[in-house]
Write an enzyme that holds these catalytic residues in place. Sequence first.
Site, PDB file in Angstrom:
ATOM      1  CB  THR A  67      -0.951   0.035   1.221  1.00 53.92           C
ATOM      2  OG1 THR A  67      -1.890   1.084   1.065  1.00 53.92           O
ATOM      3  CG2 THR A  67      -0.214   0.219   2.532  1.00 53.92           C
ATOM      4  CG  ASN A 112      -4.503   4.527   2.584  1.00 49.35           C
ATOM      5  OD1 ASN A 112      -4.258   5.091   3.642  1.00 49.35           O
ATOM      6  ND2 ASN A 112      -5.736   4.407   2.108  1.00 49.35           N
ATOM      7  N   GLY A 151      -2.820   6.076   5.878  1.00 50.50           N
ATOM      8  CA  GLY A 151      -3.771   5.691   6.930  1.00 50.50           C
ATOM      9  C   GLY A 151      -3.727   4.191   7.171  1.00 50.50           C
ATOM     10  CG  ASP A 194      -9.443  -4.422  -2.717  1.00 56.30           C
ATOM     11  OD1 ASP A 194      -9.010  -3.256  -2.665  1.00 56.30           O
ATOM     12  OD2 ASP A 194     -10.362  -4.758  -3.480  1.00 56.30           O
ATOM     13  CG  PHE A 212      -8.198   6.021   5.744  1.00 57.12           C
ATOM     14  CD1 PHE A 212      -7.903   5.186   6.800  1.00 57.12           C
ATOM     15  CD2 PHE A 212      -8.539   5.443   4.520  1.00 57.12           C
ATOM     16  CE1 PHE A 212      -7.932   3.802   6.643  1.00 57.12           C
ATOM     17  CE2 PHE A 212      -8.567   4.058   4.356  1.00 57.12           C
ATOM     18  CZ  PHE A 212      -8.261   3.246   5.429  1.00 57.12           C
ATOM     19  N   GLY A 213     -10.758   7.854   4.530  1.00 55.89           N
ATOM     20  CA  GLY A 213     -11.858   7.338   3.697  1.00 55.89           C
ATOM     21  C   GLY A 213     -13.232   7.738   4.220  1.00 55.89           C
ATOM     22  CG  ASP A 229     -12.550   5.812   9.117  1.00 55.23           C
ATOM     23  OD1 ASP A 229     -13.113   4.776   8.708  1.00 55.23           O
ATOM     24  OD2 ASP A 229     -11.359   5.835   9.466  1.00 55.23           O
ATOM     25  CE  LYS A 231     -10.610   2.546  10.654  1.00 50.44           C
ATOM     26  NZ  LYS A 231     -10.134   3.285   9.499  1.00 50.44           N
TER      27      LYS A 231
END
Length: 211
Positions: free
Chosen positions: A10, A12, A14, A72, A163-164, A166, A186
């Site tokens: 990744t 990303n 986060g 994923d 992120f995303g 959330d 989380k």
Amino acid sequence: MKVDKILIATTNKGKLKEFKHLFKDTGITILSLDDMNEKIEVVEDRETFLENAIKKATEYAKFYNLPVIAEDAGLEIEALGGFPGVYSARFFSFKEFGGEEPVQDSIDRANILKVLRLMANEKNRKARFVSNVVFYVPEETGIWTEGYLYGEIVDKPVGEGGFGYDPIFKPEGYQKTLAQLSPEEKNRISHRGKAVKKLINILEKILQWKN
Ligand code: IMP
């Protein structure tokens, strides 16, 4: 089998932070694609989370000759027939579902605005996050685990963490969105946290930890 380094497939930040946290007691060094000098692109063009995770894990592992974990994940909303699903990262750009959402400050924000627009008059707010995690060691082994987090879509973004999606997802049994939870909390309840913990439990049995 001896594994002291794992490449997390990744970029990303986060996600990487969440993985590092989950592996912090294992003694395993966690690398990300940003640590690799030579870059390759693996396109996530499959129709399921599992197929995308397998594709990423096998292609990166073979190219870098390293054990790889690929994940994923996405958000499935019941009233939208399971969408955005595997298209979660680029839902904003979909022509379907009422057209493209312009990106003003960030892609995450555009995705959120699109979902809120579609859910504006919807009573059924049920949704779940799904995570498929694949661990692959070239010519040795492959392991797949899965985790879910059930909850609902709130009507406006709340919270600064994560992120995303959330800020618009309230887990079952909580009065807060995922973006209002601490990273520890989380990880404890999340789809990714659950899938990675299952993987760590399996790895503990088959690998010799470094320490
Ligand atoms: P991918 O697994 O990197 O393709 O992630 C797909 C997309 O799903 C991300 O860009 C986010 O929008 C969303 N997503 C995945 N996991 C999470 C999460 O833990 N919180 C919020 N959004 C997530």
